[in-house]
Design an enzyme around this catalytic site. Structure first.
Site, PDB file in Angstrom:
ATOM      1  N   GLN A   1     -17.678 -22.681 -25.800  1.00 51.82           N
ATOM      2  CA  GLN A   1     -17.046 -23.444 -26.916  1.00 51.82           C
ATOM      3  C   GLN A   1     -17.727 -24.948 -27.044  1.00 51.82           C
ATOM      4  O   GLN A   1     -17.197 -25.573 -26.473  1.00 51.82           O
ATOM      5  CB  GLN A   1     -15.645 -23.733 -27.080  1.00 51.82           C
ATOM      6  CG  GLN A   1     -14.935 -24.128 -28.257  1.00 51.82           C
ATOM      7  CD  GLN A   1     -13.759 -23.894 -28.549  1.00 51.82           C
ATOM      8  OE1 GLN A   1     -12.905 -23.134 -27.698  1.00 51.82           O
ATOM      9  NE2 GLN A   1     -13.094 -24.660 -29.369  1.00 51.82           N
ATOM     10  N   PHE A   2     -18.909 -24.978 -27.624  1.00 43.74           N
ATOM     11  CA  PHE A   2     -19.542 -26.399 -27.678  1.00 43.74           C
ATOM     12  C   PHE A   2     -19.029 -27.388 -28.509  1.00 43.74           C
ATOM     13  O   PHE A   2     -19.233 -28.436 -28.361  1.00 43.74           O
ATOM     14  CB  PHE A   2     -20.991 -26.042 -28.437  1.00 43.74           C
ATOM     15  CG  PHE A   2     -21.073 -25.795 -29.811  1.00 43.74           C
ATOM     16  CD1 PHE A   2     -21.325 -27.185 -30.598  1.00 43.74           C
ATOM     17  CD2 PHE A   2     -20.819 -24.640 -30.539  1.00 43.74           C
ATOM     18  CE1 PHE A   2     -21.131 -26.851 -31.995  1.00 43.74           C
ATOM     19  CE2 PHE A   2     -20.849 -24.525 -31.999  1.00 43.74           C
ATOM     20  CZ  PHE A   2     -21.072 -25.681 -32.686  1.00 43.74           C
ATOM     21  N   THR A   3     -17.861 -26.841 -29.453  1.00 41.39           N
ATOM     22  CA  THR A   3     -17.109 -27.828 -30.143  1.00 41.39           C
ATOM     23  C   THR A   3     -16.216 -28.822 -29.380  1.00 41.39           C
ATOM     24  O   THR A   3     -15.625 -29.806 -29.779  1.00 41.39           O
ATOM     25  CB  THR A   3     -16.315 -27.227 -31.293  1.00 41.39           C
ATOM     26  OG1 THR A   3     -15.403 -26.312 -30.740  1.00 41.39           O
ATOM     27  CG2 THR A   3     -17.242 -26.329 -31.914  1.00 41.39           C
TER      28      THR A   3
END
Length: 153
Positions: free
Chosen positions: A78-80
């Protein structure tokens, strides 16, 4: 690297309608690689995830780890988690590792968790995923350790 851990009664991840990973009692780990993540950083966060005492013992105290309770860890990239939301209304993701580096860091984290004796099903890096979970508690913990050593123990 940033890891957001949620203690779950169950969790699963789907990609294009098919389940790519699921766990019963255990953890959902949302994982974000950052530029410069080193094997030492990744290993330390994997050990912390495996050994964090966030499951209740017979007295109802958080005294047991996911290893102690025989749980599994569902790992989802989850790069966010690296979003910078301080200016404007549109998040910037420049603090996230570039895709190739992020994938390598995510895979290294999963490998390190498996080295701790855990089963670690995963989502698919870079895919649009649908994550379902039953948060147990709720109990959610944020771990963040940078390559320069700043962050979680």
């Amino acid at each position: 690297m940033i890891v957001l851990i949620q203690r779950v009664a169950e969790a699963s991840v789907r990609v294009e309608g098919r389940v790519t990973g699921a766990v019963g009692r255990g953890l959902l780990a949302l994982v974000c690689g950052e530029p410069g993540d080193t094997p030492a950083v990744i290993g330390k966060l994997a050990r912390k995830t495996a050994r964090l005492r966030i499951f209740e013992d017979e007295a109802g105290r958080m005294n047991r780890s996911v290893v102690d309770v025989g749980g599994d860890v569902l790992c989802v990239s989850q790069f966010t988690l690296a979003a910078d939301t301080m200016s404007g209304n549109r998040p910037s993701f420049s603090r996230a590792a570039p895709p190739e580096e992020g994938l390598a860091a995510f895979n290294a984290f999963v490998t390190a968790l498996r080295g701790e004796g855990l089963s670690c099903p995963t989502g698919e890096f870079g895919a649009h995923m649908r994550v379902s979970l039953v948060n147990d508690g709720p109990a959610t913990f944020s771990l963040h350790l940078r390559a320069d050593g700043a962050g979680a123990d």
